[in-house]
Scaffold this motif. Structure first.
Motif, mmCIF file in Angstrom:
data_model
loop_
_atom_site.group_PDB
_atom_site.id
_atom_site.type_symbol
_atom_site.label_atom_id
_atom_site.label_comp_id
_atom_site.label_asym_id
_atom_site.label_seq_id
_atom_site.Cartn_x
_atom_site.Cartn_y
_atom_site.Cartn_z
ATOM 1 N N LYS A 50 29.607 34.950 26.496
ATOM 2 C CA LYS A 50 30.671 35.952 26.347
ATOM 3 C C LYS A 50 31.631 36.044 27.528
ATOM 4 C CE LYS A 50 28.051 39.011 23.370
ATOM 5 N NZ LYS A 50 27.747 40.399 23.060
ATOM 6 N N GLY A 51 31.528 35.152 28.486
ATOM 7 C CA GLY A 51 32.255 35.336 29.730
ATOM 8 C C GLY A 51 33.596 34.658 29.875
ATOM 9 N N LEU A 52 34.103 34.016 28.839
ATOM 10 C CA LEU A 52 35.441 33.428 28.930
ATOM 11 C C LEU A 52 36.462 34.526 28.660
ATOM 12 C CD1 LEU A 52 35.066 29.957 27.199
ATOM 13 C CD2 LEU A 52 35.435 30.435 29.622
ATOM 14 N N LEU A 53 37.007 35.056 29.728
ATOM 15 C CA LEU A 53 37.910 36.196 29.638
ATOM 16 C C LEU A 53 39.361 35.752 29.634
ATOM 17 C CD1 LEU A 53 36.136 38.361 32.345
ATOM 18 C CD2 LEU A 53 35.791 38.440 29.878
ATOM 19 N N LYS A 54 40.189 36.555 29.018
ATOM 20 C CA LYS A 54 41.630 36.294 29.033
ATOM 21 C C LYS A 54 42.362 37.328 29.881
ATOM 22 C CE LYS A 54 42.156 33.816 24.733
ATOM 23 N NZ LYS A 54 42.868 33.770 23.467
ATOM 24 N N LYS A 55 41.624 38.032 30.726
ATOM 25 C CA LYS A 55 42.264 39.030 31.580
ATOM 26 C C LYS A 55 42.935 38.389 32.784
ATOM 27 C CE LYS A 55 40.684 43.210 31.871
ATOM 28 N NZ LYS A 55 39.869 44.364 32.227
ATOM 29 N N GLY A 56 42.604 37.150 33.063
ATOM 30 C CA GLY A 56 43.208 36.461 34.194
ATOM 31 C C GLY A 56 42.246 35.459 34.797
ATOM 32 N N PRO A 57 42.711 34.754 35.815
ATOM 33 C CA PRO A 57 41.889 33.712 36.415
ATOM 34 C C PRO A 57 40.995 34.207 37.552
ATOM 35 C CG PRO A 57 44.068 33.647 37.358
ATOM 36 C CD PRO A 57 44.082 34.738 36.316
ATOM 37 N N GLY A 58 41.143 35.433 37.988
ATOM 38 C CA GLY A 58 40.557 35.906 39.239
ATOM 39 C C GLY A 58 39.061 36.115 39.256
ATOM 40 N N LEU A 59 38.612 36.669 40.368
ATOM 41 C CA LEU A 59 37.190 36.877 40.607
ATOM 42 C C LEU A 59 36.663 38.164 39.988
ATOM 43 C CD1 LEU A 59 36.981 35.881 44.386
ATOM 44 C CD2 LEU A 59 36.411 34.480 42.396
ATOM 45 N N CYS A 60 37.388 39.244 40.122
ATOM 46 C CA CYS A 60 36.873 40.552 39.735
ATOM 47 C C CYS A 60 36.643 40.669 38.230
ATOM 48 C CB CYS A 60 37.815 41.650 40.214
ATOM 49 S SG CYS A 60 37.163 43.307 39.967
ATOM 50 N N HIS A 61 37.644 40.389 37.457
ATOM 51 C CA HIS A 61 37.510 40.454 36.002
ATOM 52 C C HIS A 61 38.246 39.282 35.363
ATOM 53 C CE1 HIS A 61 40.257 43.578 37.596
ATOM 54 N NE2 HIS A 61 41.144 42.947 36.868
ATOM 55 N N GLY A 62 37.885 38.103 35.844
ATOM 56 C CA GLY A 62 38.499 36.889 35.325
ATOM 57 C C GLY A 62 37.504 35.754 35.201
ATOM 58 N N VAL A 63 38.009 34.629 34.802
ATOM 59 C CA VAL A 63 37.176 33.461 34.524
ATOM 60 C C VAL A 63 36.479 32.941 35.783
ATOM 61 C CG1 VAL A 63 37.195 31.090 33.647
ATOM 62 C CG2 VAL A 63 38.579 32.839 32.534
ATOM 63 N N ALA A 64 37.178 32.918 36.903
ATOM 64 C CA ALA A 64 36.572 32.388 38.132
ATOM 65 C C ALA A 64 35.374 33.225 38.571
ATOM 66 C CB ALA A 64 37.612 32.317 39.247
ATOM 67 N N GLY A 65 35.480 34.538 38.467
ATOM 68 C CA GLY A 65 34.359 35.404 38.843
ATOM 69 C C GLY A 65 33.123 35.138 38.003
ATOM 70 N N ASN A 66 33.336 34.913 36.720
ATOM 71 C CA ASN A 66 32.205 34.584 35.857
ATOM 72 C C ASN A 66 31.708 33.165 36.104
ATOM 73 O OD1 ASN A 66 32.146 37.097 34.723
ATOM 74 N ND2 ASN A 66 33.241 36.524 32.874
ATOM 75 N N GLY A 67 32.613 32.266 36.391
ATOM 76 C CA GLY A 67 32.220 30.884 36.654
ATOM 77 C C GLY A 67 31.354 30.735 37.891
ATOM 78 N N TYR A 68 31.571 31.596 38.880
ATOM 79 C CA TYR A 68 30.760 31.533 40.096
ATOM 80 C C TYR A 68 29.273 31.723 39.808
ATOM 81 C CZ TYR A 68 33.588 30.996 44.312
ATOM 82 O OH TYR A 68 34.342 30.484 45.335
ATOM 83 N N VAL A 69 28.958 32.442 38.763
ATOM 84 C CA VAL A 69 27.554 32.646 38.388
ATOM 85 C C VAL A 69 26.846 31.305 38.203
ATOM 86 C CG1 VAL A 69 26.097 33.448 36.486
ATOM 87 C CG2 VAL A 69 27.893 34.922 37.413
#
Length: 139
Positions: A50-69
């Motif tokens: 469920k973590g592919l977000l369209k809110k932006g690319p960033g860390l806080c609420h974006g794809v990169a933040g989820n990708g770091y997991v």
């Protein structure tokens, strides 16, 4: 809503599994108890789903933040599937679906909301055994 019992399907670093995994990873490293690693794996599976977000690319609420997991799990386990997942999240940011459907963050160049955090994520994909979420190193 912030009500008790409210269920959200959004998975962000700033709330939920994407942020909590750092506590569980640190607990696993400190106490050597597999229940913490198991918890990390369950959270990463949720983020993969469920973590592919369209809110932006960033860390806080974006794809990169989820990708770091996935980079955290790769460092903990050395299992290639986690590096694969991290790369796939990066690749999602280069799709037309993401580019056309993503909102522009309030601070588009900032570390946590914008491209600066995304750049950190992309750099860490290149050296995944040294990857660390900015200012939150658990290793």
């Amino acid at each position: 809503m912030d009500e008790i019992g409210y269920k959200s399907d959004l998975i962000h670093w700033c709330h939920g599994a994407s942020g909590m995994i750092y506590l569980m990873a640190k607990a696993y490293l400190k106490f050597k108890d597999d229940k913490y690693l198991h918890s990390c794996k369950l959270m990463s599976d949720l983020i993969w789903e469920k973590g592919l977000l369209k809110k932006g690319p960033g860390l806080c609420h974006g794809v990169a933040g989820n990708g770091y997991v996935f980079l955290v799990l790769y460092r903990l386990t050395r299992q290639p599937k986690y590096l694969y997942r991290a790369i796939r999240f990066y690749q999602f940011m280069d799709t037309n679906d993401f580019k056309s459907g993503t909102r522009i963050p309030d601070n588009p160049y900032s570390l946590y909301e914008g491209l600066a955090g995304t750049a950190c994520y992309l750099a860490d994909i290149l050296c995944p055994l040294e990857a660390t979420f900015p200012f939150s190193d658990v290793f």
